[in-house]
Structures are given as C-alpha cells and as structure tokens.
Design an enzyme around this catalytic site. Structure first.
Site, PDB file in Angstrom:
ATOM      1  N   GLU A 100      -2.768  -7.050   1.433  1.00 33.79           N
ATOM      2  CA  GLU A 100      -1.967  -7.310   2.633  1.00 33.79           C
ATOM      3  C   GLU A 100      -2.713  -6.882   3.897  1.00 33.79           C
ATOM      4  OE1 GLU A 100       2.687  -7.325   1.236  1.00 33.79           O
ATOM      5  OE2 GLU A 100       1.842  -5.414   1.881  1.00 33.79           O
ATOM      6  N   ASP A 102       4.292  -2.584  -7.441  1.00 30.88           N
ATOM      7  CA  ASP A 102       3.616  -1.501  -6.694  1.00 30.88           C
ATOM      8  C   ASP A 102       3.795  -0.167  -7.409  1.00 30.88           C
ATOM      9  OD1 ASP A 102       2.992  -3.401  -4.779  1.00 30.88           O
ATOM     10  OD2 ASP A 102       4.828  -3.004  -3.643  1.00 30.88           O
ATOM     11  N   GLY A 161       0.827  -1.209   0.000  1.00 28.97           N
ATOM     12  CA  GLY A 161       0.000   0.000   0.000  1.00 28.97           C
ATOM     13  C   GLY A 161       0.859   1.256   0.000  1.00 28.97           C
TER      14      GLY A 161
HETATM   15  O1  RIB Z   1       5.597  -5.529  -3.140  1.00 31.02           O
HETATM   16  C1  RIB Z   1       6.749  -5.357  -2.363  1.00 31.02           C
HETATM   17  C2  RIB Z   1       6.378  -5.223  -0.919  1.00 31.02           C
HETATM   18  O2  RIB Z   1       5.821  -6.442  -0.496  1.00 31.02           O
HETATM   19  C3  RIB Z   1       7.535  -4.977   0.001  1.00 31.02           C
HETATM   20  O3  RIB Z   1       7.818  -3.608   0.180  1.00 31.02           O
HETATM   21  C4  RIB Z   1       7.121  -5.685   1.275  1.00 31.02           C
HETATM   22  O4  RIB Z   1       6.872  -4.830   2.346  1.00 31.02           O
HETATM   23  C5  RIB Z   1       5.882  -6.478   0.904  1.00 31.02           C
HETATM   24  O5  RIB Z   1       4.753  -5.859   1.352  1.00 31.02           O
END
Ligand code: RIB
Length: 327
Positions: free
Chosen positions: A137, A247, A42
C-alpha cells in the site's frame, strides 16, 4: 534480547459501514451508522506482531498532520509499537472506505494519502532488526529499496503482496518469505507466464522465492518451499468482520518466525490469531493478546489428519511431501 521486527508500510483510518451486503456496481445500499477504526495493512500487521506475537516491533510509516492521524498513532503506541514517523505535511493521513457485509466479508477502497510519501531512503538503521515485514500500500519503488537494503544487512525479508500488483523479479529474489492469497498467487504466477488454470505447484515453482505462504481464507493456509509443503487448516470461529484477517496472519507469522518457531508452528499460531481477529469489528480491535492466543490454542480440538488432507486436495498439493513434522 528479544528479536526486533520492523514493519514498513501503510497506516490508515478505516471508515466502516456495516450493511446487509456489499453494493453491486451502480447499487445504493442503506447501511448502519459510520464507525471509524485504526487500519492500514502495515499498521494492522505491526499491531498483530506486537500484541499477538509478543515480539519487539517497530514501524516505519507516514501520517498526515490531521485529526485522522491521532487514533491511528494511538492504536500503534497502545500496542507497544515503536514508531519511525515520516512527516507528510501536504498529504492527508491514509484512509480506507470499508463496506462490511452481514456475513463478515467486505469490500475496501483505499486513498493512500500520506502513505505515498514514503521512499526507499526512509528505512531506519537495521542493526538490531531480525525481520522486515512489508506490504504493497506504499510506493513499489520504496518496497524494492527497503528489501534491497534489508537483504544486504542480513535481515530476513517478508512481503505480503497485497494489494496485488506485478512485482519485479529483483524484488522477489530479495524475499525470504512471500505471503499471498489465491488471487495474488494467480496474478504473480501469471506475470511469470503461468496460467491461472495451471497446477498450483507450477505457479509456486515459477516464483523465485525460497518460501511462499498462501492464505486460503476460511480453509486455512499452506507454506511451500522447494516442492515441500506445510499445511494448516483454519480454526473455526464465529466471524463478524474479516477485515485485516490476512494482516493479523502476516504479523503473527513473522513474529513467530522471528521468535524461532518452526514454519509449521508459526503457521498454526498465525491461523489462530487471524481467526480470533475476525471475531470483532475493526481491523485491529480483534487482534488477541499472546495470552489469549495461548488459551485458544490450548482449547482447540486436535486437528484431524483428514482436515489436513482435505486442505492438500483443495490446494492441489496432495502429491507434495511435507516440509517438516506438523504440530
Ligand atoms: O487489510 C485490511 C486493511 O486494508 C484495512 O485496514 C484498510 O485500511 C486497508 O488498508
């Protein structure tokens, strides 16, 4: 007034050890000294949205009352992300143990901690929010509640289905855009009754989402909507750390769409941001500024038509008409 993107999700402190290779089960590998970096899917996406995407970004998150929270919070604030913080008195800030191999690939295990106190009731007012961006997550019930509330308020909803898990149909039906990698697509399609060896178009058609974006790592990505595709081959960079590349992609994609870009233009920019993010160690350290993205795209060689058709062949989508003119 610039559009607002609300990112609702996880924030972690990443404990990173660089080593020659990721250990196999039962193997011990000697690595370099431990480093810590702000992370969490996030938070990484919020930083990419604000810094590389240039849109006004807020984040709903939960941190523990501990030292781990300090750099995580500081990194978000430094990127210009406004925080809606849920206190988690009895839980440690989320952490991730990242083993980073010499070729830039990684293996990650996450201890969710404070991220798991978030509930469906925590969503802040949505009056000026154009897009909601989420990941997995945090508790699935919270994600379902946020998607429902955002959809009802006319906010466009983007879900990055990572880490992969089975998702209720009711959640998928609330999404405007679903972002997955190939494994995540197989898992979701499998739950919809489509086998992993089925044609890609069958897997995509099995998901009740208007637009599915599939990331293909170093190959690039494509978007699929109603049987039409937009294809974007990857930009070539010297990758040192792929942690958070997906991300960076999701944050930049959502920022692009919120800023009014076409899907094809948003995919191109998101691919550029994610490529640049891989050039430095740390999930957020390599996320470029808007100016760096513009400069990179200006310098990038024009895309050969052959690269796009190779991508379509790889994805098994060569027979699909194009979604919109490509740029
Ligand atoms: O997508 C990468 C992320 O996955 C990392 O920064 C780690 O914290 C996990 O959440």
């Amino acid at each position: 007034m610039r559009p607002v993107v609300l990112v609702a999700g996880s924030a972690n402190l990443d404990f990173v050890v660089q080593a020659d290779h990721v250990p196999a089960p039962g193997e011990t590998v000697l690595g370099q000294d431990l480093q810590t970096f702000p992370g969490g899917k996030g938070a990484n996406q919020a930083v990419a949205c604000a810094r590389a995407g240039g849109v006004r970004t807020r984040m709903l998150l939960a941190l523990g009352e501990d030292g781990f929270a300090v750099p995580v919070r500081a990194a978000l604030e430094q990127a210009g992300v406004a925080l809606h913080m849920v206190p988690a008195r009895d839980r440690a800030t989320g952490t991730a143990l990242v083993c980073l191999a010499g070729d830039g690939e990684n293996a990650i295990i996450v201890a969710p901690g404070a991220n798991h106190v978030l509930t469906g009731d925590d969503l802040p007012p949505l009056a000026d929010v154009a897009f909601l961006l989420m990941q997995l997550e945090v508790p699935l019930a919270a994600v379902c509640g946020w998607a429902e509330a955002a959809h009802a308020a006319g906010v466009r909803v983007v879900l990055n289905a990572a880490p992969a898990c089975a998702l209720p149909d009711a959640l998928l039906r609330r999404l405007d855009v679903l972002v997955v990698n190939e494994g995540e697509l197989d898992l979701l399609a499998g739950h919809a009754g489509v086998r992993a060896d089925a044609p890609t178009a069958d897997k995509l058609a099995a998901l009740p989402v208007a637009c599915v974006v599939v990331t293909l790592g170093a190959r690039g990505c494509y978007a699929w909507s109603g049987g039409r595709v937009a294809l974007q081959p990857a930009f070539s960079v010297q990758a040192v750390d792929t942690t958070g590349a997906g991300d960076a992609f999701c944050g930049a994609l959502t920022a692009g769409l919120a800023g009014g870009a076409t899907l094809a233009a948003a995919l191109r920019r998101a691919c550029a941001v994610s490529a640049l993010a891989c050039t430095r160690v740390g999930a957020q350290s390599g996320v470029p500024t808007c100016a760096e993205v513009e400069a990179f795209l200006r310098e990038a060689p024009p895309l050969a038509a052959a690269a796009r058709s190779a991508l379509a062949d790889y994805a098994g989508l060569a027979h699909c008409p194009l979604l919109e003119p490509t740029c």
